[in-house]
Design an enzyme around this catalytic site. Structure first.
Site, PDB file in Angstrom:
ATOM      1  N   SER A 195       0.878  -1.164   0.000  1.00 34.35           N
ATOM      2  CA  SER A 195       0.000   0.000   0.000  1.00 34.35           C
ATOM      3  C   SER A 195       0.918   1.217   0.000  1.00 34.35           C
ATOM      4  O   SER A 195       1.796   1.340   0.860  1.00 34.35           O
ATOM      5  CB  SER A 195      -0.886  -0.013   1.250  1.00 34.35           C
ATOM      6  OG  SER A 195      -1.830   1.030   1.168  1.00 34.35           O
ATOM      7  N   GLU A 196       0.750   2.114  -0.978  1.00 30.82           N
ATOM      8  CA  GLU A 196       1.801   3.101  -1.233  1.00 30.82           C
ATOM      9  C   GLU A 196       1.949   4.164  -0.147  1.00 30.82           C
ATOM     10  O   GLU A 196       2.893   4.941  -0.166  1.00 30.82           O
ATOM     11  CB  GLU A 196       1.638   3.746  -2.617  1.00 30.82           C
ATOM     12  CG  GLU A 196       0.375   4.542  -2.840  1.00 30.82           C
ATOM     13  CD  GLU A 196      -0.705   3.725  -3.536  1.00 30.82           C
ATOM     14  OE1 GLU A 196      -0.714   2.482  -3.391  1.00 30.82           O
ATOM     15  OE2 GLU A 196      -1.557   4.329  -4.204  1.00 30.82           O
ATOM     16  N   ASN A 197       1.035   4.188   0.820  1.00 34.75           N
ATOM     17  CA  ASN A 197       1.228   5.108   1.943  1.00 34.75           C
ATOM     18  C   ASN A 197       2.238   4.576   2.958  1.00 34.75           C
ATOM     19  O   ASN A 197       2.488   5.229   3.970  1.00 34.75           O
ATOM     20  CB  ASN A 197      -0.105   5.422   2.624  1.00 34.75           C
ATOM     21  CG  ASN A 197      -0.834   4.185   3.101  1.00 34.75           C
ATOM     22  OD1 ASN A 197      -0.883   3.172   2.397  1.00 34.75           O
ATOM     23  ND2 ASN A 197      -1.376   4.251   4.287  1.00 34.75           N
TER      24      ASN A 197
END
Lengths: 231, 218
Positions: free
Chosen positions: B46-48
């Protein structure tokens, strides 16, 4: 030791020197990991004409949404701004200048800024609106655009634990943009949940070394959830 | 029968390989996580700032410091790791993510993708989409074949602002599975009981399809 004692007791001390017209970085992804109390204090101060660097722009009435209410932001660098009706209105009427930046490019611009690197090349955005007016070069057969780094007068960040020397540890996905911003602010202010004495944090597990951090303030956070999903 | 959103996700899930690190976008791509084949273990990025995303939490497990890129509360699986946004996009832009599945408004026969902006309407921003299409080793676009008004979304050229140029090689729609090469959409599999003629009539871009094109199997 006093030169290394970074803890302040009030938001006035934490944000001493902040003024209208400055460039500010604000940590967080959505409402996760934002320095809530520092944001609120900038709102209370009412300074304006600010250039903000933040992945998102908060929601109506919380996070950077507060600053929009008072028209404190002149320009914002962000990657995604879809959660805020007031933002949309201000952007459409031209009251707010918006530099939409791919999220990875935004993160790298800040990382580079903190590391003394003025610009870098990336494949992200080649051939899109993002590439407009940017220098393009080819390396080993692939096209890249040049992106300039970012720094700020103040970086307002949030961490989980700090020691009094400004060493920081983040928690879960509340880390996000905070570590890079810590390195890219002329003055970096960390709002944290807990402050301990030097030596209590294991040096092996420090995320942000204290050299980057100028002031630390302890706070309690509301930690508002944007999308409460359960199974 | 054209595929449902769930069936599009099921077909894409068949592409997952044991040991893959994958990133799923919002919408149909998110559903792919529900159909990971038996015996296949994948780690979701998840790119966060999370590798090893788990399912949504129980009410008792909700943690406001733990969200996905869609800002939803999530959990982590065993072996998960947290990191900064810069580290996250080093994974993405450095080509370390094995597979990215994302939605789109339009895809062109040259492999261009438009997915982030409709001029004149609300502009929400590209988030991590431009980084993902520039960096992932393998990208699958999951989308409806036509718009709500029946217009083909597989086009000779995109009409909307681009997310990336020449980066898309695979598209799964409700009508079929397409590979993009040599300036055309090659029909690899068609949705059950959907004819090649029907697909041809609903594809504005150049389509290469044999009458013997197999049906998808689930």
């Amino acid at each position: 030791m006093s030169g290394f004692h970074k803890v302040v007791q009030t938001y006035q001390e934490a944000l001493a020197g902040i003024q209208s017209g400055m460039t500010l970085m604000i940590g967080g992804f959505g409402l996760c990991g934002i320095p809530e109390g520092l944001i609120k204090h900038v709102y209370d101060l009412g300074i304006n004409d600010l250039t903000c660097i933040s992945n998102n722009a908060g929601v109506d009435g919380f996070g950077l949404g507060l600053w929009l209410e008072k028209r404190q932001i002149k320009k914002i660098y962000a990657s995604y701004v879809g959660e805020n009706a007031l933002f949309e209105k201000l952007m459409m009427t031209g009251e707010l200048e918006v530099e939409l930046t791919p999220q990875g490019t935004l993160a790298e611009k800040i990382r580079a800024g903190g590391a003394g690197i003025p610009a870098f090349f990336t494949a992200t955005g080649v051939g899109t609106l993002v590439a407009k007016d940017k220098e393009e070069r080819e390396f080993e057969g692939r096209r890249y655009i040049m992106e300039k780094s970012l720094t700020a007068d103040f970086a307002l960040i949030r961490a989980w634990k700090a020691d009094t020397m400004g060493n920081l540890i983040y928690r879960d996905t509340a880390r996000n943009f905070n570590p890079m911003m810590a390195t890219a602010g002329k003055i970096t202010v960390a709002e944290v949940e807990e402050i301990v004495e030097p030596g209590e944090l294991d040096p092996n597990f420090i995320h942000t070394p204290g050299i980057y951090v100028n002031r630390v303030i302890k706070a309690t956070f509301e930690k508002r959830i944007e999308k409460r999903t359960t199974r | 029968m054209a595929l449902s959103r769930e069936q599009i996700a099921m077909r894409i899930a068949q592409e997952l390989k044991d040991g893959d690190y994958i990133n799923l976008g919002i919408g149909i791509p998110t559903l792919v996580a529900n159909y990971v084949p038996q015996g296949v273990q994948v780690m979701m990025q998840s790119e966060n700032g999370l590798l090893g995303m788990g399912p949504y939490p129980l009410e008792s497990e909700i943690n406001p410091d733990l969200i996905n890129a869609g800002k939803e509360t999530v959990t982590v699986v065993k072996g998960a790791a947290f990191f900064s946004s810069a580290e996250s996009f080093a994974m993405i832009r450095g080509g370390h993510v094995d597979l990215t599945v994302l939605g789109a408004f339009e895809v062109s026969e040259q492999g261009d993708i438009a997915s982030w902006m409709v001029p004149g309407k609300m502009i929400k921003g590209m988030g991590g989409a431009m980084d993902l299409v520039a960096g992932a080793r393998k990208i699958i676009v999951a989308m409806a074949h036509t718009s709500k008004t029946g217009e083909s979304k597989l086009l000779p050229q995109c009409t909307l602002p681009l997310t990336g140029v020449g980066c898309i090689k695979r598209v799964v729609t409700d009508l079929g599975y397409f590979e993009i090469k040599d300036g055309a959409f090659y029909l690899i599999e068609r949705a059950p009981d959907v004819s090649v003629d029907y697909i041809r009539a609903h594809t504005a871009g150049k389509l290469v399809a044999s009458d013997g094109c197999p049906e998808m199997k689930f």
